[in-house]
Design a protein around this motif. Structure first.
Motif, PDB file in Angstrom:
ATOM      1  N   ILE A 132       0.872  -1.153   0.053  1.00 21.07           N
ATOM      2  CA  ILE A 132       0.109   0.043   0.038  1.00 21.07           C
ATOM      3  C   ILE A 132       0.945   1.269  -0.019  1.00 21.07           C
ATOM      4  O   ILE A 132       0.604   2.353  -0.751  1.00 21.07           O
ATOM      5  N   GLY A 133       1.991   1.154   0.819  1.00 20.69           N
ATOM      6  CA  GLY A 133       2.817   2.370   0.954  1.00 20.69           C
ATOM      7  C   GLY A 133       3.678   2.692  -0.561  1.00 20.69           C
ATOM      8  O   GLY A 133       3.611   3.856  -0.939  1.00 20.69           O
ATOM      9  N   GLU A 134       3.873   1.565  -1.217  1.00 19.49           N
ATOM     10  CA  GLU A 134       4.777   1.664  -2.447  1.00 19.49           C
ATOM     11  C   GLU A 134       3.686   2.258  -3.487  1.00 19.49           C
ATOM     12  O   GLU A 134       3.937   3.024  -4.280  1.00 19.49           O
ATOM     13  N   LEU A 135       2.432   1.695  -3.570  1.00 15.74           N
ATOM     14  CA  LEU A 135       1.387   2.279  -4.493  1.00 15.74           C
ATOM     15  C   LEU A 135       1.109   3.602  -4.251  1.00 15.74           C
ATOM     16  O   LEU A 135       0.916   4.359  -5.217  1.00 15.74           O
ATOM     17  N   THR A 136       1.253   4.035  -3.109  1.00 15.53           N
ATOM     18  CA  THR A 136       0.746   5.400  -2.674  1.00 15.53           C
ATOM     19  C   THR A 136       1.953   6.431  -3.446  1.00 15.53           C
ATOM     20  O   THR A 136       1.770   7.445  -3.756  1.00 15.53           O
ATOM     21  N   LYS A 137       3.215   5.935  -3.265  1.00 15.45           N
ATOM     22  CA  LYS A 137       4.434   6.626  -3.988  1.00 15.45           C
ATOM     23  C   LYS A 137       4.098   6.754  -5.395  1.00 15.45           C
ATOM     24  O   LYS A 137       4.391   7.436  -6.153  1.00 15.45           O
ATOM     25  N   LEU A 138       3.975   5.412  -6.094  1.00 10.27           N
ATOM     26  CA  LEU A 138       3.758   5.343  -7.358  1.00 10.27           C
ATOM     27  C   LEU A 138       2.636   6.310  -7.981  1.00 10.27           C
ATOM     28  O   LEU A 138       2.791   6.844  -8.994  1.00 10.27           O
ATOM     29  N   TRP A 139       1.546   6.337  -7.345  1.00 12.06           N
ATOM     30  CA  TRP A 139       0.387   7.204  -7.777  1.00 12.06           C
ATOM     31  C   TRP A 139       0.613   8.651  -7.406  1.00 12.06           C
ATOM     32  O   TRP A 139       0.171   9.520  -8.034  1.00 12.06           O
ATOM     33  N   GLY A 140       1.222   8.932  -6.133  1.00  3.89           N
ATOM     34  CA  GLY A 140       1.335  10.114  -5.906  1.00  3.89           C
ATOM     35  C   GLY A 140       0.583  10.984  -5.516  1.00  3.89           C
ATOM     36  O   GLY A 140       0.525  12.239  -5.532  1.00  3.89           O
ATOM     37  N   LYS A 141      -0.670  10.371  -4.676  1.00  5.67           N
ATOM     38  CA  LYS A 141      -1.680  10.958  -4.210  1.00  5.67           C
ATOM     39  C   LYS A 141      -1.977  10.171  -2.722  1.00  5.67           C
ATOM     40  O   LYS A 141      -1.649   8.972  -2.803  1.00  5.67           O
ATOM     41  N   GLU A 142      -2.670  10.640  -2.002  1.00  6.28           N
ATOM     42  CA  GLU A 142      -3.150  10.065  -0.643  1.00  6.28           C
ATOM     43  C   GLU A 142      -4.161   8.971  -1.259  1.00  6.28           C
ATOM     44  O   GLU A 142      -5.189   8.978  -2.034  1.00  6.28           O
ATOM     45  N   LEU A 143      -3.685   7.744  -0.617  1.00  4.07           N
ATOM     46  CA  LEU A 143      -4.375   6.750  -0.895  1.00  4.07           C
ATOM     47  C   LEU A 143      -5.363   6.227   0.056  1.00  4.07           C
ATOM     48  O   LEU A 143      -5.134   5.786   1.055  1.00  4.07           O
ATOM     49  N   ASP A 144      -6.770   5.960  -0.209  1.00  3.05           N
ATOM     50  CA  ASP A 144      -7.717   5.286   0.853  1.00  3.05           C
ATOM     51  C   ASP A 144      -7.714   3.853   0.378  1.00  3.05           C
ATOM     52  O   ASP A 144      -8.103   3.269  -0.303  1.00  3.05           O
ATOM     53  N   GLY A 145      -7.109   3.084   1.648  1.00  2.00           N
ATOM     54  CA  GLY A 145      -7.098   1.740   1.206  1.00  2.00           C
ATOM     55  C   GLY A 145      -8.431   0.913   1.128  1.00  2.00           C
ATOM     56  O   GLY A 145      -8.235  -0.553   0.539  1.00  2.00           O
ATOM     57  N   ARG A 146      -9.480   1.643   1.338  1.00  2.00           N
ATOM     58  CA  ARG A 146     -10.912   1.028   1.333  1.00  2.00           C
ATOM     59  C   ARG A 146     -11.167   0.654  -0.343  1.00  2.00           C
ATOM     60  O   ARG A 146     -11.839   0.172  -0.702  1.00  2.00           O
ATOM     61  N   ARG A 147     -10.350   1.405  -1.165  1.00  3.66           N
ATOM     62  CA  ARG A 147     -10.517   1.371  -2.591  1.00  3.66           C
ATOM     63  C   ARG A 147     -10.299  -0.137  -3.134  1.00  3.66           C
ATOM     64  O   ARG A 147     -10.915  -0.379  -3.821  1.00  3.66           O
ATOM     65  N   PHE A 148      -9.520  -0.934  -2.323  1.00  6.82           N
ATOM     66  CA  PHE A 148      -9.049  -2.083  -2.854  1.00  6.82           C
ATOM     67  C   PHE A 148      -9.941  -3.263  -2.183  1.00  6.82           C
ATOM     68  O   PHE A 148      -9.792  -4.380  -2.567  1.00  6.82           O
ATOM     69  N   ARG A 149     -10.769  -2.951  -1.259  1.00  7.56           N
ATOM     70  CA  ARG A 149     -11.830  -3.883  -0.663  1.00  7.56           C
ATOM     71  C   ARG A 149     -11.249  -5.235  -0.128  1.00  7.56           C
ATOM     72  O   ARG A 149     -11.726  -6.346  -0.245  1.00  7.56           O
ATOM     73  N   GLN A 150      -9.817  -5.045   0.409  1.00  6.06           N
ATOM     74  CA  GLN A 150      -9.359  -6.330   0.999  1.00  6.06           C
ATOM     75  C   GLN A 150     -10.097  -6.959   2.232  1.00  6.06           C
ATOM     76  O   GLN A 150     -10.513  -5.728   2.822  1.00  6.06           O
ATOM     77  N   ASN A 151      -9.551  -7.892   2.506  1.00  6.07           N
ATOM     78  CA  ASN A 151     -10.173  -8.389   3.841  1.00  6.07           C
ATOM     79  C   ASN A 151      -9.069  -8.367   4.983  1.00  6.07           C
ATOM     80  O   ASN A 151      -9.342  -8.000   5.950  1.00  6.07           O
ATOM     81  N   LEU A 152      -7.826  -8.328   4.732  1.00  7.22           N
ATOM     82  CA  LEU A 152      -6.695  -8.792   5.834  1.00  7.22           C
ATOM     83  C   LEU A 152      -5.507  -7.586   5.114  1.00  7.22           C
ATOM     84  O   LEU A 152      -5.075  -7.741   3.691  1.00  7.22           O
ATOM     85  N   ILE A 153      -5.036  -6.822   6.058  1.00  9.78           N
ATOM     86  CA  ILE A 153      -3.809  -5.961   5.721  1.00  9.78           C
ATOM     87  C   ILE A 153      -2.898  -6.751   6.542  1.00  9.78           C
ATOM     88  O   ILE A 153      -2.966  -6.752   7.878  1.00  9.78           O
ATOM     89  N   ILE A 154      -1.590  -7.212   5.970  1.00  8.82           N
ATOM     90  CA  ILE A 154      -0.565  -7.465   6.632  1.00  8.82           C
ATOM     91  C   ILE A 154       0.569  -6.536   6.945  1.00  8.82           C
ATOM     92  O   ILE A 154       1.066  -6.175   5.890  1.00  8.82           O
ATOM     93  N   SER A 155       0.895  -6.471   8.369  1.00 13.00           N
ATOM     94  CA  SER A 155       2.100  -5.703   8.385  1.00 13.00           C
ATOM     95  C   SER A 155       3.285  -6.715   8.475  1.00 13.00           C
ATOM     96  O   SER A 155       3.479  -7.328   9.283  1.00 13.00           O
ATOM     97  N   LEU A 156       4.263  -6.257   7.459  1.00 15.48           N
ATOM     98  CA  LEU A 156       5.338  -7.207   7.215  1.00 15.48           C
ATOM     99  C   LEU A 156       6.639  -6.843   8.099  1.00 15.48           C
ATOM    100  O   LEU A 156       6.818  -5.638   8.663  1.00 15.48           O
ATOM    101  N   VAL A 157       7.273  -7.855   8.341  1.00 15.21           N
ATOM    102  CA  VAL A 157       8.531  -7.568   9.148  1.00 15.21           C
ATOM    103  C   VAL A 157       9.643  -7.337   8.277  1.00 15.21           C
ATOM    104  O   VAL A 157      10.249  -6.170   8.399  1.00 15.21           O
ATOM    105  N   ASN A 158       9.620  -7.935   7.166  1.00 17.55           N
ATOM    106  CA  ASN A 158      10.383  -7.447   5.958  1.00 17.55           C
ATOM    107  C   ASN A 158       9.421  -6.384   5.174  1.00 17.55           C
ATOM    108  O   ASN A 158       8.717  -6.871   4.323  1.00 17.55           O
ATOM    109  N   LYS A 159       9.779  -5.194   5.233  1.00 21.09           N
ATOM    110  CA  LYS A 159       9.039  -4.129   4.364  1.00 21.09           C
ATOM    111  C   LYS A 159       9.374  -4.136   2.828  1.00 21.09           C
ATOM    112  O   LYS A 159       9.595  -2.930   2.356  1.00 21.09           O
ATOM    113  N   THR A 160       9.229  -5.261   2.294  1.00 19.69           N
ATOM    114  CA  THR A 160       9.409  -5.225   0.684  1.00 19.69           C
ATOM    115  C   THR A 160       8.198  -5.082   0.358  1.00 19.69           C
ATOM    116  O   THR A 160       7.454  -6.017   0.312  1.00 19.69           O
ATOM    117  N   PRO A 161       8.105  -4.129  -0.632  1.00 18.48           N
ATOM    118  CA  PRO A 161       6.776  -3.986  -1.282  1.00 18.48           C
ATOM    119  C   PRO A 161       6.316  -5.250  -2.358  1.00 18.48           C
ATOM    120  O   PRO A 161       7.319  -5.773  -3.004  1.00 18.48           O
TER     121      PRO A 161
END
Length: 239
Positions: A132-161
């Protein structure tokens, strides 16, 4: 191997309405408890979604009681004007007629079984915080994660997009019970162009996903072992 923890859990009691974030939920054979359990179908028998009626995303649905396997808790729907209506009551039906502007059949599936189609293409859709963080950079705008209608967001130990895309064919264990098999990419459509706050469309997001990500964002997973999950549960990648 520990790969992260559950940052957010979101289910959508009504298909194409904005969902609810919960602290815990049952994971059923079909996915999160009650996810896309209520929906509307048009005269052609197909689901009515944000694709046909973008304003659906401005309605937020939430279960108002404890999860039960014999029947769902009451669904409360918050309208764009701030009113709170109950699924099935007269005022809700009138509101839906104004919203959908066509003959629509309300559909409710049993808590123990929701078919594919109502639940998109696989049981569960997940993304990582790094993606989500990387796509925000690629788009260049504030990104509302609700757009993607995901069920789970995983916070990674290794922050590799897009690290989750390396897990295809593998299984993850969430907490002590739930096991998912990561299946494939989620191929995106115009739904992500619709802003959940005001239903305004911005096609530039989809164009960015097509150009930068081959039209892929997020991954689908199938439920291999049911159970209960909570925000904060550790996520392990199995060998």
């Amino acid at each position: 191997m520990l790969v992260g923890h559950i940052q957010e859990i979101t289910r959508h009691p009504v298909k194409s309405f904005t969902g609810e974030q919960v602290q815990k939920t049952k994971v059923m054979d079909y996915g999160l408890y009650g996810d896309r359990s209520h929906a509307f179908k048009g005269k052609n028998g197909k689901f009515l979604t944000i694709t046909q009626v973008p304003e659906m995303v401005r309605y937020q649905a939430a279960f108002s009681g404890e999860e039960a396997l014999d029947q769902y808790p009451e669904i409360q729907v918050k309208t764009p004007s701030g009113n709170v209506l109950t699924w099935g009551e007269g005022a809700f039906q009138e509101e839906m007629e104004r919203l959908l502007k066509q003959e629509a059949e309300p559909v409710v599936y049993h808590p123990a079984h929701i078919p594919l189609g109502a639940i998109e293409e696989e049981n569960i859709l997940l993304v990582s915080d790094a993606s989500i963080g990387e796509l925000t950079k690629l788009w260049g705008k504030e990104l509302d994660g609700r757009r993607f209608r995901q069920n789970l967001i995983i916070s990674l130990v290794n922050k590799t997009p897009f690290l989750e895309e390396q897990w295809f064919g593998k299984r993850i264990l969430i907490g002590n019970e739930v096991e998912l098999e990561i299946k494939r990419h989620c191929e995106r459509c115009m739904i992500i162009t619709v802003d959940p706050s005001d239903s305004h469309r911005d096609p530039s997001l989809l164009k960015t996903v097509v150009k930068e990500r081959g039209n892929h964002f997020g991954v689908y997973a199938s439920v291999m072992q049911t159970g209960e999950i909570r925000v904060g549960d550790q996520v392990f990648l199995k060998d």
